[in-house]
Design a protein around this motif. Structure first.
Motif: not given
Length: 184
Positions: A3-11, A58-71, A151-155
Protein backbone atom coordinates in the motif's frame (compact mmCIF):
# COMPACT_ATOMS: atom_id res chain seq x y z
CA UNK A 1 1.55 -5.22 -3.61
CA UNK A 2 2.49 -2.74 -0.91
CA UNK A 3 0.00 0.00 0.00
CA UNK A 4 1.26 3.53 -0.73
CA UNK A 5 0.59 4.44 2.90
CA UNK A 6 -0.19 2.70 6.17
CA UNK A 7 0.84 -0.75 7.35
CA UNK A 8 -1.52 -3.27 5.73
CA UNK A 9 -0.99 -7.00 5.25
CA UNK A 10 -3.33 -7.15 2.26
CA UNK A 11 -3.24 -4.45 -0.44
CA UNK A 12 -4.41 -4.97 -4.02
CA UNK A 13 -5.65 -2.91 -6.95
CA UNK A 14 -9.34 -2.35 -6.15
CA UNK A 15 -10.32 -3.30 -9.69
CA UNK A 16 -9.05 -6.84 -8.93
CA UNK A 17 -11.29 -7.35 -5.89
CA UNK A 18 -14.68 -6.01 -6.94
CA UNK A 19 -16.36 -8.96 -5.22
CA UNK A 20 -15.28 -7.51 -1.84
CA UNK A 21 -16.94 -4.16 -2.48
CA UNK A 22 -20.60 -3.08 -2.30
CA UNK A 23 -22.34 -3.08 -5.69
CA UNK A 24 -22.31 0.73 -6.25
CA UNK A 25 -18.57 0.93 -5.52
CA UNK A 26 -17.76 -2.02 -7.79
CA UNK A 27 -19.91 -0.51 -10.56
CA UNK A 28 -18.13 2.85 -10.25
CA UNK A 29 -14.73 1.19 -10.54
CA UNK A 30 -15.87 -0.79 -13.60
CA UNK A 31 -17.07 2.46 -15.24
CA UNK A 32 -14.11 4.54 -14.00
CA UNK A 33 -13.37 7.51 -16.26
CA UNK A 34 -10.53 9.66 -15.01
CA UNK A 35 -7.04 10.67 -16.09
CA UNK A 36 -5.96 8.59 -13.07
CA UNK A 37 -6.25 4.92 -14.12
CA UNK A 38 -8.61 2.72 -12.09
CA UNK A 39 -5.67 0.41 -11.43
CA UNK A 40 -4.17 3.09 -9.16
CA UNK A 41 -7.06 2.80 -6.72
CA UNK A 42 -5.87 0.42 -4.00
CA UNK A 43 -8.05 -1.76 -1.77
CA UNK A 44 -6.63 -2.58 1.65
CA UNK A 45 -8.23 -5.16 3.89
CA UNK A 46 -8.86 -4.02 7.43
CA UNK A 47 -10.62 -5.11 10.59
CA UNK A 48 -14.16 -3.67 10.73
CA UNK A 49 -13.88 -3.46 14.52
CA UNK A 50 -11.32 -0.65 14.15
CA UNK A 51 -12.97 1.21 11.24
CA UNK A 52 -13.36 4.50 13.13
CA UNK A 53 -10.51 6.91 12.45
CA UNK A 54 -8.71 7.00 15.82
CA UNK A 55 -8.67 3.21 16.25
CA UNK A 56 -7.82 2.72 12.58
CA UNK A 57 -4.79 5.03 12.76
CA UNK A 58 -3.58 3.36 15.96
CA UNK A 59 -3.80 -0.05 14.27
CA UNK A 60 -2.60 0.66 10.73
CA UNK A 61 -0.19 3.58 11.01
CA UNK A 62 0.16 7.11 12.30
CA UNK A 63 0.81 8.42 8.78
CA UNK A 64 -2.88 7.77 8.10
CA UNK A 65 -3.98 10.55 10.46
CA UNK A 66 -2.93 13.21 7.95
CA UNK A 67 -4.00 11.30 4.82
CA UNK A 68 -7.44 9.98 5.83
CA UNK A 69 -10.73 11.53 4.79
CA UNK A 70 -14.24 11.13 6.12
CA UNK A 71 -17.37 11.32 4.02
CA UNK A 72 -20.42 12.99 5.53
CA UNK A 73 -23.88 12.72 3.98
CA UNK A 74 -25.96 15.87 4.39
CA UNK A 75 -29.64 16.57 3.94
CA UNK A 76 -30.37 20.16 2.95
CA UNK A 77 -33.82 21.73 2.90
CA UNK A 78 -35.20 24.61 0.89
CA UNK A 79 -38.95 24.93 1.22
CA UNK A 80 -40.36 21.40 1.05
CA UNK A 81 -37.48 20.14 -1.10
CA UNK A 82 -34.82 17.89 0.48
CA UNK A 83 -31.45 17.67 -1.27
CA UNK A 84 -28.89 15.03 -0.40
CA UNK A 85 -25.18 15.64 -0.85
CA UNK A 86 -21.83 14.25 0.26
CA UNK A 87 -18.89 16.14 1.70
CA UNK A 88 -15.36 14.73 1.90
CA UNK A 89 -13.09 16.34 4.47
CA UNK A 90 -9.81 15.46 6.21
CA UNK A 91 -10.50 13.12 9.13
CA UNK A 92 -8.72 15.47 11.55
CA UNK A 93 -10.92 18.44 10.57
CA UNK A 94 -14.54 19.43 11.04
CA UNK A 95 -16.93 20.02 8.18
CA UNK A 96 -18.27 23.59 8.06
CA UNK A 97 -21.87 22.38 7.81
CA UNK A 98 -23.77 25.60 8.48
CA UNK A 99 -21.37 27.86 6.60
CA UNK A 100 -19.58 26.70 3.47
CA UNK A 101 -21.55 23.47 2.93
CA UNK A 102 -24.96 25.10 3.37
CA UNK A 103 -24.11 27.94 0.99
CA UNK A 104 -22.64 25.58 -1.66
CA UNK A 105 -25.73 23.39 -1.55
CA UNK A 106 -27.97 26.49 -1.79
CA UNK A 107 -30.27 25.39 1.04
CA UNK A 108 -31.75 27.22 4.02
CA UNK A 109 -31.25 24.41 6.54
CA UNK A 110 -28.76 21.58 6.49
CA UNK A 111 -28.10 18.67 8.82
CA UNK A 112 -26.48 15.27 8.84
CA UNK A 113 -28.68 12.86 6.91
CA UNK A 114 -30.30 10.16 9.03
CA UNK A 115 -28.37 6.89 9.04
CA UNK A 116 -31.20 5.03 7.29
CA UNK A 117 -31.25 7.61 4.50
CA UNK A 118 -27.46 7.59 4.02
CA UNK A 119 -27.33 3.79 3.89
CA UNK A 120 -30.49 3.35 1.84
CA UNK A 121 -29.58 5.94 -0.79
CA UNK A 122 -25.92 4.90 -1.20
CA UNK A 123 -26.20 1.11 -0.90
CA UNK A 124 -23.16 1.25 1.40
CA UNK A 125 -22.56 0.50 5.07
CA UNK A 126 -22.72 3.26 7.65
CA UNK A 127 -19.18 4.11 8.75
CA UNK A 128 -17.73 3.02 5.41
CA UNK A 129 -19.49 5.27 2.89
CA UNK A 130 -17.05 6.32 0.19
CA UNK A 131 -17.04 9.00 -2.51
CA UNK A 132 -16.56 6.25 -5.12
CA UNK A 133 -19.99 5.10 -6.32
CA UNK A 134 -22.27 7.73 -4.80
CA UNK A 135 -25.67 8.34 -6.42
CA UNK A 136 -25.14 10.22 -9.70
CA UNK A 137 -27.46 13.11 -8.81
CA UNK A 138 -25.62 13.98 -5.60
CA UNK A 139 -23.16 16.83 -5.38
CA UNK A 140 -19.84 15.72 -3.88
CA UNK A 141 -18.06 18.59 -2.15
CA UNK A 142 -14.35 17.82 -1.68
CA UNK A 143 -12.13 19.87 0.61
CA UNK A 144 -9.38 21.32 -1.59
CA UNK A 145 -6.62 20.21 0.79
CA UNK A 146 -7.35 16.56 -0.05
CA UNK A 147 -6.76 16.98 -3.78
CA UNK A 148 -3.21 18.20 -3.07
CA UNK A 149 -2.24 15.00 -1.22
CA UNK A 150 -0.36 12.27 -3.11
CA UNK A 151 -2.63 9.61 -1.56
CA UNK A 152 -5.89 9.72 0.40
CA UNK A 153 -7.48 6.92 2.43
CA UNK A 154 -11.30 6.75 2.22
CA UNK A 155 -13.96 4.18 3.02
CA UNK A 156 -14.59 1.23 0.73
CA UNK A 157 -18.36 1.34 1.01
CA UNK A 158 -18.17 -1.26 3.79
CA UNK A 159 -16.73 -1.14 7.30
CA UNK A 160 -14.23 -3.81 6.29
CA UNK A 161 -11.55 -2.50 3.98
CA UNK A 162 -10.57 0.94 2.72
CA UNK A 163 -9.62 2.51 -0.59
CA UNK A 164 -6.46 4.51 -1.17
CA UNK A 165 -6.41 6.76 -4.22
CA UNK A 166 -4.40 9.69 -5.52
CA UNK A 167 -5.74 12.97 -4.13
CA UNK A 168 -6.06 14.42 -7.64
CA UNK A 169 -8.51 11.61 -8.52
CA UNK A 170 -11.02 12.98 -6.00
CA UNK A 171 -11.61 16.04 -8.20
CA UNK A 172 -12.48 13.73 -11.11
CA UNK A 173 -15.20 11.73 -9.36
CA UNK A 174 -18.77 12.17 -10.68
CA UNK A 175 -20.45 15.23 -9.18
CA UNK A 176 -17.22 16.42 -7.51
CA UNK A 177 -16.67 20.07 -6.72
CA UNK A 178 -13.42 21.06 -5.05
CA UNK A 179 -14.13 23.60 -2.32
CA UNK A 180 -11.68 25.77 -0.40
CA UNK A 181 -12.16 25.77 3.38
CA UNK A 182 -14.93 23.16 3.43
CA UNK A 183 -13.33 21.91 6.62
CA UNK A 184 -11.88 23.82 9.52
Amino acid sequence: MRAPLGDFDDARPAIECLDLLPAPVAAALRAWQSPVPAGEVVYVDSDPEVADTAAFVATYGQDLSSTSANLVVLAGKRGGDVRLAACLVPSQARLDVNGVARRRLDVRKVSFAPRETAVGETGMEYGGITPVGLPAAWPLLVDASLTALPWVLVGSGARRGKLILPGKALAELPGAEVVEDLAR
